[in-house]
Design a protein around this motif. Structure first.
Motif, mmCIF file in Angstrom:
data_model
loop_
_atom_site.group_PDB
_atom_site.id
_atom_site.type_symbol
_atom_site.label_atom_id
_atom_site.label_comp_id
_atom_site.label_asym_id
_atom_site.label_seq_id
_atom_site.Cartn_x
_atom_site.Cartn_y
_atom_site.Cartn_z
ATOM 1 N N LEU A 144 0.904 -0.946 -0.189
ATOM 2 C CA LEU A 144 -0.093 -0.806 0.003
ATOM 3 C C LEU A 144 0.954 0.786 0.196
ATOM 4 O O LEU A 144 0.457 2.129 -0.572
ATOM 5 C CB LEU A 144 -0.522 -0.150 0.754
ATOM 6 N N SER A 148 2.638 5.926 -3.036
ATOM 7 C CA SER A 148 1.566 6.309 -2.037
ATOM 8 C C SER A 148 1.947 7.697 -2.346
ATOM 9 O O SER A 148 1.217 8.436 -1.353
ATOM 10 C CB SER A 148 1.320 5.984 -0.897
ATOM 11 N N LEU A 152 -0.054 8.388 2.904
ATOM 12 C CA LEU A 152 -0.467 7.521 3.796
ATOM 13 C C LEU A 152 0.320 7.680 5.250
ATOM 14 O O LEU A 152 -0.062 7.794 6.691
ATOM 15 C CB LEU A 152 -0.669 6.171 3.349
ATOM 16 N N ASP A 266 -15.430 5.349 -10.234
ATOM 17 C CA ASP A 266 -16.242 6.473 -8.390
ATOM 18 C C ASP A 266 -15.679 5.316 -7.803
ATOM 19 O O ASP A 266 -15.133 6.094 -6.489
ATOM 20 C CB ASP A 266 -17.521 6.757 -8.396
ATOM 21 N N GLY A 267 -16.039 4.141 -7.672
ATOM 22 C CA GLY A 267 -16.245 3.629 -6.356
ATOM 23 C C GLY A 267 -14.654 2.936 -6.005
ATOM 24 O O GLY A 267 -14.075 2.780 -4.553
ATOM 25 N N VAL A 268 -13.432 3.109 -6.732
ATOM 26 C CA VAL A 268 -12.480 2.344 -6.324
ATOM 27 C C VAL A 268 -11.391 3.938 -5.822
ATOM 28 O O VAL A 268 -11.439 4.466 -4.935
ATOM 29 C CB VAL A 268 -11.338 2.592 -7.726
ATOM 30 N N ARG A 270 -13.533 6.132 -4.340
ATOM 31 C CA ARG A 270 -14.061 6.399 -2.329
ATOM 32 C C ARG A 270 -13.639 5.835 -1.816
ATOM 33 O O ARG A 270 -13.309 5.659 -0.272
ATOM 34 C CB ARG A 270 -15.619 6.240 -2.907
ATOM 35 N N LEU A 271 -12.925 4.689 -2.240
ATOM 36 C CA LEU A 271 -11.874 3.538 -1.548
ATOM 37 C C LEU A 271 -11.252 4.332 -0.982
ATOM 38 O O LEU A 271 -10.512 4.275 -0.217
ATOM 39 C CB LEU A 271 -12.075 1.785 -1.809
ATOM 40 N N ALA A 272 -9.768 4.708 -2.065
ATOM 41 C CA ALA A 272 -8.541 5.557 -1.795
ATOM 42 C C ALA A 272 -8.994 7.058 -1.254
ATOM 43 O O ALA A 272 -8.379 6.818 -0.172
ATOM 44 C CB ALA A 272 -8.332 5.638 -3.264
ATOM 45 N N ARG A 274 -11.393 7.443 1.193
ATOM 46 C CA ARG A 274 -11.260 6.224 2.917
ATOM 47 C C ARG A 274 -9.930 5.841 3.135
ATOM 48 O O ARG A 274 -9.491 6.333 4.782
ATOM 49 C CB ARG A 274 -12.431 5.542 2.754
ATOM 50 N N MET A 275 -9.131 5.515 2.094
ATOM 51 C CA MET A 275 -7.715 5.074 2.392
ATOM 52 C C MET A 275 -7.120 6.470 3.616
ATOM 53 O O MET A 275 -6.663 6.076 4.510
ATOM 54 C CB MET A 275 -7.350 4.195 1.618
ATOM 55 N N ARG A 276 -6.906 7.520 2.253
ATOM 56 C CA ARG A 276 -6.533 8.398 3.531
ATOM 57 C C ARG A 276 -6.732 8.821 3.599
ATOM 58 O O ARG A 276 -6.561 9.145 5.229
ATOM 59 C CB ARG A 276 -6.394 9.657 1.781
ATOM 60 N N SER A 278 -7.933 7.357 6.646
ATOM 61 C CA SER A 278 -7.681 6.363 7.384
ATOM 62 C C SER A 278 -6.717 6.486 8.346
ATOM 63 O O SER A 278 -6.611 6.513 9.112
ATOM 64 C CB SER A 278 -8.342 5.278 6.925
ATOM 65 N N PRO A 291 -2.034 10.166 -5.223
ATOM 66 C CA PRO A 291 -1.399 9.568 -5.920
ATOM 67 C C PRO A 291 -2.161 9.117 -7.752
ATOM 68 O O PRO A 291 -1.931 8.060 -8.269
ATOM 69 C CB PRO A 291 -1.882 8.818 -5.002
ATOM 70 N N TYR A 292 -3.499 9.682 -7.419
ATOM 71 C CA TYR A 292 -4.977 9.776 -8.831
ATOM 72 C C TYR A 292 -4.627 10.774 -10.254
ATOM 73 O O TYR A 292 -4.981 10.812 -10.721
ATOM 74 C CB TYR A 292 -5.801 9.186 -8.356
#
Lengths: 296, 484
Positions: A144, A148, A152, A266-268, A270-272, A274-276, A278, A291-292
């Motif tokens: 991960l 990044s 993170l 969009d789903g990816v 949103r997950l990304a 949440r990761m950041r 978190s 990173p995107y």
């Protein structure tokens, strides 16, 4: 600064627990993903902490120049599967996360990082991964972290997997389809295609390299110098841009200018997101970087 | 008005049946018992309901239904896991993926394939026969285990020494996230766009979502393969030879060690010609192009001689090669003749510490008056001590668990890690704090929480959180075809 425990404590103190902060490495790819919006810059520890050739691992400060590490490893007949511009640091290359052109042989850059000693957004030090070459204990934080862009956690020290340097390396080039070159070789280290010519890097035992080169000569390939590639990068979309060179099988096109970032569902995203959030709820680590927002 | 049956009155069941169909939603005692266990020694709780989805949409519907009715969900493949990762705790919805077993696409020129999670590992390589390609991860359970399970556990196998564990062979994965949303993580080609969420997901032991389609990297079959059998009069000499081979700059395709007890047990079954009077044997497999392989054979023969090997046998033909491997891969069918019960551990140590740690394992086992067989992936320091016992002996369980715990402690103290390929599951989560600080574990929890903010995906596994479930009350009898 060496990269021993005392320096890791100093690094942790430098990062602190408040205010926007980023690590400056060699600055060779400083604009990748956007600049860090005026964040305070700190440096990661420098130096090789432990190199054990029989273990095929090396512990090194993230601020160490990759060329310095490579220079030490080659004395022992070893290398790491990473490549960066002149002046790049180990940590910087890991955080940008671009695999080496020789990935077919050395693996992706994510395969290189075994353990990372980090400082989190809360200023607390933690370790991701483990020191052994094989490890499935807990979640794979190391993967991960690679690529990044320091959003993170900030990495101070790492343990990397090393590999034996091949006995012989040989670049060949000729007007042949890359598929035919692949069919005529066994696990070449790199295959490039500029739309007309295919270049291939053969590495391994000298006699095997010569034998394969002999087979490729029948396809019209002859020995050449290592290729000089255009400076920009884009993602392969099935069509080669003018002047572009495809790194076959890697999805990367070397081209004059960087391409635009790929579309992310969009789903990816949103997950990304949440990761950041978190890892860095207050958004203090490399705040301007995304990173995107990277071409390839 | 007709009364509703008990089955359909339960709103969770109603939701699941309407999403799948009545035959693929099972609540009978038989199914609930069957799917409450995996191949580990761990006993947890009971399954609430067992579902057999056949599509991504159905998997998502199972997850959404579980969530809507306040239940956990647990994904399961063939149930060959050895750490209790698929063992249920609090009457969860068990999502069994074995019906999703199609190989969807094989792209030979790009060396990749899309498969469903229920495809059996070996079936993929069999399907690829004749293409010159294979799927490299080869756990010893490969004739039973599924690729979805391999992804969940980041599985290994003997040939992962050269080729890497499962994560290096998964390019992309379609995942039903713990909120039911479907995403594709990773790319068919190239480095990840943004965070390597694919890399984070692989090895998540079912706590980060459920893989429903997997894009795997296919590996070219090597043009030349050589299998060597080295025998030694001491385990230490064999271990030193392992270190010497790695230090000489060779990475064999596989480098396995079997100690005398294993060799003695296996030889009558496979007639591989293993020397039963040797203290240890090494199986070394070299692959690649012919000159490189020939050169490495020469180097290994010399290193073996220097380190006191009695003999080095190079398999002369394919049949001999297969017999050597058969003994290694099916070693555990032979165990039952020694003792009826077993407990298999899995730790990794620095390979330069092999000799001292294996010696310490013999001492630990002797202190507990048990029997140990050692057959393991020596090349990457991945130990698999197998403790043998008879559960009918009073007090033996405590001694087995004490020995297992001490082996874990010794491995970590030697600079090793808790698991090389079996994962943490329920079995080892109590040991996580031996290897990780509270801050290390919190960072891992941050990753988990991003995938599963509400904590419904296979909870009580991996991280040593407050929730507890699972205990080793009765260690398992040796099943048919047990493996390491």
């Amino acid at each position: 600064m060496s990269a021993g425990d005392a320096c890791m404590v100093a690094f942790q103190s430098d990062v602190g627990d408040s205010g926007a902060v980023c690590v400056r490495g060699g600055g060779t790819r400083w604009e990748v993903g956007g600049g860090p919006d005026g964040a305070r810059e700190v440096s990661a520890p420098v130096g090789i902490v432990a190199l054990d050739p029989a273990e095929m691992t090396v512990m090194v400060g993230a601020g160490t120049a990759l060329s310095d590490l490579a220079g030490e490893l080659v004395i022992h007949g070893l290398e790491v599967g990473m490549k960066g511009p002149s002046g790049a640091t180990v940590g910087g290359v890991l955080m940008v996360g671009r695999s080496a052109m020789r990935r077919r042989r050395v693996g992706t850059i994510a395969d290189v990082l075994l353990q990372a000693d980090c400082v989190g957004a809360d200023g607390v030090a933690f370790t991701a991964g483990g020191p052994t070459v094989k490890n499935v204990t807990g979640y794979d934080l190391c993967r991960l972290l690679v690529g990044s862009l320091g959003t993170l956690a900030l990495v101070g020290r790492v343990i990397l997997r090393t590999r034996p340097v091949p006995a012989r390396s040989l670049w060949l080039v000729g007007e042949a389809e890359p598929e035919r070159v692949l069919d005529a070789t066994y696990r070449p280290s790199c295959v490039l295609w500029d739309g007309v010519r295919t270049s291939v890097l053969l590495e391994g035992h000298g006699e095997d390299v010569d034998e394969t080169a002999g087979r490729l000569a029948l396809l019209g390939l002859t020995a050449t110098e290592p290729p000089v590639l255009p400076p920009g990068r884009g993602r392969w979309t099935g069509r080669l841009p003018s002047g572009g060179v495809l790194e076959v099988g890697s999805g990367v096109v070397h081209q004059a200018d960087d391409g635009g970032p790929p579309t992310v569902p969009d789903g990816v995203r949103r997950l990304a997101g949440r990761m950041r959030a978190s890892f860095d709820p207050s958004g203090r680590l490399n705040p301007g970087r995304d990173p995107y927002r990277v071409a390839a | 008005m007709r009364r509703m049956s008990g089955r359909t009155r339960d709103p969770l069941l109603s939701a699941l049946i309407s999403a799948l169909d009545a035959q693929r939603v099972q609540t009978g005692d038989g199914a609930r018992r069957l799917y409450s266990r995996d191949a580990s020694v761990i006993r947890g709780g009971r399954v609430g309901v067992v579902c057999f989805p056949e599509t991504t949409e159905e998997v998502s519907a199972c997850v959404v239904a579980a969530l809507a009715h306040g239940r956990d969900f647990v994904a399961r493949g063939a149930g060959t896991g050895l750490a209790g990762g698929a063992v249920p705790c609090d009457e969860p919805v068990m999502v069994v993926l074995t019906r999703m077993d199609r190989i969807l696409e094989v792209d030979v020129s790009r060396r990749l394939a899309w498969v469903e999670p229920g495809v059996v590992n070996l079936d993929l390589s069999r399907h690829l026969s004749g293409t010159g390609l294979h799927f490299a991860p080869d756990p010893s359970s490969q004739q039973s285990c599924t690729i979805g399970g391999n992804v969940a556990n980041n599985s290994g196998g003997p040939h992962c020494l050269l080729y890497g564990v499962t994560s290096a062979h998964v390019l992309a994965v379609e995942v039903v996230l713990p909120d039911g949303e479907v995403v594709v993580l990773g790319e068919e080609e190239g480095d990840s766009v943004g965070y390597d969420l694919r890399g984070a997901f692989v090895g998540g032991e079912g706590t980060l979502g459920i893989a429903t389609r997997i894009c795997v990297r296919l590996t070219e079959d090597p043009p030349d393969v050589a299998t060597l059998l080295l025998d030694f009069m001491s385990v230490g000499a064999a271990a030193e030879t392992v270190s010497a081979i790695i230090a000489a700059g060779m990475i064999p395709a596989a480098l396995e060690m079997m100690d005398q007890r294993v060799v003695e047990a296996v030889e009558p079954f496979v007639n591989a010609g293993y020397p039963t009077d040797a203290a240890a044997v090494l199986i070394v497999e070299l692959d690649g192009q012919p000159s490189g392989v020939a050169d490495e054979i020469r180097q290994i023969k010399e290193l073996a001689r220097v380190h006191g090997a009695r003999s080095v046998r190079v398999a002369a033909e394919e049949g001999e090669r297969e017999r050597i491997w058969k003994g290694r891969k099916s070693a555990f069918g032979a165990i039952a003749v020694i003792k009826p019960d077993y407990y298999l551990n899995d730790t990794v140590i620095p390979r330069t510490k092999l000799a001292e740690v294996v010696q310490r394992i013999y001492e630990i086992v002797e202190e507990q008056d048990l029997i140990v067989m050692n057959v393991f992936h020596a090349g990457d320091g991945n130990l698999h001590p197998l403790l043998l016992f008879d559960a009918r002996e009073a007090g033996v369980m405590e001694r087995v668990l004490a020995a297992g715990e001490e082996i874990v402690r010794v491995s970590v103290a030697a600079g090793g890690v808790l698991s090389g390929e079996h994962g943490i599951g329920l079995e080892k989560k109590r040991f996580m704090s031996l290897q990780f600080s509270p801050a290390d574990l919190e960072a891992q929890q941050r990753l988990r929480s991003a995938f599963d903010p509400v904590g419904r995906a296979n909870p009580a596994k991996v991280l040593p959180t407050g929730a507890s479930c699972g205990h080793v009350t009765s260690l398992g009898r040796l099943p048919d075809g047990a493996w390491v």
